[in-house]
Design a protein around this motif. Structure first.
Motif, short mmCIF file in Angstrom:
data_model
loop_
_atom_site.label_atom_id
_atom_site.label_comp_id
_atom_site.label_asym_id
_atom_site.label_seq_id
_atom_site.Cartn_x
_atom_site.Cartn_y
_atom_site.Cartn_z
N ASP A 180 -3.38 -8.39 -2.52
CA ASP A 180 -2.04 -8.35 -1.94
C ASP A 180 -1.05 -7.60 -2.83
O ASP A 180 0.16 -7.68 -2.63
N GLY A 181 -1.55 -6.88 -3.84
CA GLY A 181 -0.68 -6.06 -4.68
C GLY A 181 -0.18 -6.77 -5.93
O GLY A 181 0.44 -6.15 -6.78
N ALA A 182 -0.44 -8.09 -6.03
CA ALA A 182 0.02 -8.82 -7.23
C ALA A 182 -0.81 -8.39 -8.44
O ALA A 182 -1.95 -7.96 -8.30
N LEU A 183 -0.20 -8.54 -9.62
CA LEU A 183 -0.94 -8.26 -10.85
C LEU A 183 -1.57 -9.56 -11.32
O LEU A 183 -0.91 -10.60 -11.39
N LEU A 184 -2.87 -9.52 -11.60
CA LEU A 184 -3.55 -10.71 -12.13
C LEU A 184 -3.53 -10.61 -13.64
O LEU A 184 -3.96 -9.60 -14.21
N VAL A 185 -3.04 -11.65 -14.29
CA VAL A 185 -3.00 -11.62 -15.75
C VAL A 185 -3.61 -12.90 -16.31
O VAL A 185 -3.59 -13.95 -15.66
N ASN A 202 -4.28 8.62 6.25
CA ASN A 202 -5.56 7.92 6.11
C ASN A 202 -5.39 6.60 5.36
O ASN A 202 -6.30 6.14 4.71
N LEU A 203 -4.20 6.01 5.42
CA LEU A 203 -3.92 4.89 4.51
C LEU A 203 -4.78 3.66 4.82
O LEU A 203 -4.77 3.13 5.92
N LEU A 223 0.85 -1.21 0.00
CA LEU A 223 0.00 0.00 0.00
C LEU A 223 0.88 1.25 0.00
O LEU A 223 0.51 2.29 -0.57
N ILE A 224 2.04 1.15 0.62
CA ILE A 224 2.98 2.29 0.64
C ILE A 224 3.52 2.56 -0.76
O ILE A 224 3.64 3.70 -1.20
N ASN A 225 3.78 1.47 -1.45
CA ASN A 225 4.22 1.55 -2.84
C ASN A 225 3.18 2.29 -3.70
O ASN A 225 3.49 3.25 -4.42
N ILE A 226 1.96 1.85 -3.57
CA ILE A 226 0.87 2.41 -4.37
C ILE A 226 0.62 3.87 -4.00
O ILE A 226 0.46 4.73 -4.86
#
Ligand code: BTN
Length: 257
Positions: A232-237, A193-194, A91-94
Motif C-alpha cells: 500500500d506504499g507504506a515504508l516497512l521499518v 501501463n500503470l 502508484l501515481i506518486n511512485i
C-alpha cells in the motif's frame, strides 16, 4: 537567460494523456492550489498541466515552503482522475518519482529515490513531489505537484546543505523545455501501463531499503532500518526488534562517517 518563452512552445504529441492541455503562468502563489481551484472554473479534465515560472508561496510536504524563484525551475502541477481505487493512488506518486529519476539520469546525473517521493543526488534533494487529492461532486482528482531544481545557481543558506540543481551538478545551463518533454514522455508511458510493476522499478532505484535510517515523525525521531515498501506504499521499518509500517514521516539515510 530565462527560457520560459521556449517552454511555452512545447507541443504535446496527441498520444500524451498527461499534458493534453498546458496552462502557463509567470507568477502564481502555488501551481497546486491554482490547479485545484481551477478544476470547476476552467472545467479542467485529466491531463491538464499548470506550469509557473515563479511561485511566491510554493508548497512543500508537511506544510513547508518550496523555494521557487523565477527562471530556474520546473514548478508544475498535473491533474489526474484515476479510474482505480484510492488505495492505489500511491502508484501515481511512485510513477512520478521514477519518471523524474529517468529524465535526470538521461541528463547525465546519478539520481536516487528516497521514500516517499524525493529525488536525490547524493544527500541533496533535486526534486520534490506533492500529491493532493480532491473530491468535487462525486469525482475524485489527484493533483501532483513537481518541483525540479534545474538552473538554480545558489540556494538560500537554509537549503545549501540539503538542496541541489541540475546546473550545480553539471555546471551547465539546461533547457527546461527539454527536461519537461523527456519527463512527460516517460510519465505518459508509465501511466498508460500503470500497474504494480512500477513498485519493483521504484525499489530498484531507491536509497533507503536495507539501510539504517532516521525516522522523523511529528512528535519523535528514532533510528531504524528500512526493510521494504508495503503493497500500500507504506515504508516497512525495523526498530528495536519491532516491525513498523510508516505512512507519514520524513526519513533520512544515516551515512557512514
Ligand atoms: C516536497 O516537499 O518535497 C514537495 C515539493 C513540491 C513542490 C512543487 S512545485 C510545484 C507544485 N506547487 C506547489 O506549491 N508545490 C509543488
Amino acid at each position: 537567460m530565462n527560457d520560459f518563452e521556449s517552454l511555452k512552445a512545447l507541443i504535446a504529441p496527441p498520444a500524451w494523456k498527461i499534458g493534453n492541455s498546458f496552462h502557463f503562468f509567470d507568477s502564481v502563489a502555488s501551481t497546486n492550489d491554482l490547479l485545484k481551484n481551477s478544476i470547476p472554473t476552467r472545467n479542467l479534465s485529466e491531463g491538464a498541466i499548470f506550469i509557473a515560472d515563479e511561485q511566491t508561496t510554493g508548497k512543500g510536504r508537511s506544510g513547508r515552503v518550496w523555494d521557487s524563484p523565477p527562471g530556474v525551475g520546473l514548478w508544475m502541477s498535473m491533474l489526474f482522475e484515476p479510474t482505480f481505487s484510492m488505495e492505489q493512488y500511491f502508484l501515481i506518486n511512485i510513477m512520478t518519482a521514477v519518471s523524474v529519476y529517468e529524465a535526470l539520469k538521461h541528463a547525465g546525473l546519478r539520481p536516487l529515490l528516497k521514500w516517499p517521493n524525493d529525488v536525490m543526488i547524493g544527500r541533496k534533494k533535486i526534486c520534490g513531489i506533492l500529491l493532493e487529492s480532491i473530491t468535487l461532486s462525486d469525482r475524485k482528482f489527484i493533483v501532483v505537484g513537481v518541483g525540479m531544481n534545474i538552473n538554480t545557481s545558489f540556494f538560500p543558506d537554509s537549503l545549501q546543505q540539503t538542496a541541489t540543481s541540475l546546473f550545480l551538478e553539471t555546471q551547465s545551463v539546461w533547457s527546461r523545455k527539454n527536461i519537461l518533454e523527456d519527463f512527460l514522455q516517460r510519465i505518459n508511458y508509465f501511466y498508460e501501463n500503470l500497474d504494480r510493476s512500477i513498485i519493483k522499478i521504484w525499489k530498484s532505484k531507491n536509497t533507503i531499503l536495507h539501510h539504517p535510517i532516521q525516522v522523523m515523525t511529528n512528535d519523535t525521531t528514532y533510528a531504524a532500518v528500512a526493510t521494504d515498501m508495503a503493497d500500500d506504499g507504506a515504508l516497512l521499518v525495523e526498530s528495536g526488534g519491532k516491525l513498523e509500517k510508516i505512512y507519514a514521516a520524513d526519513v533520512s539515510i544515516k551515512f557512514e562517517g
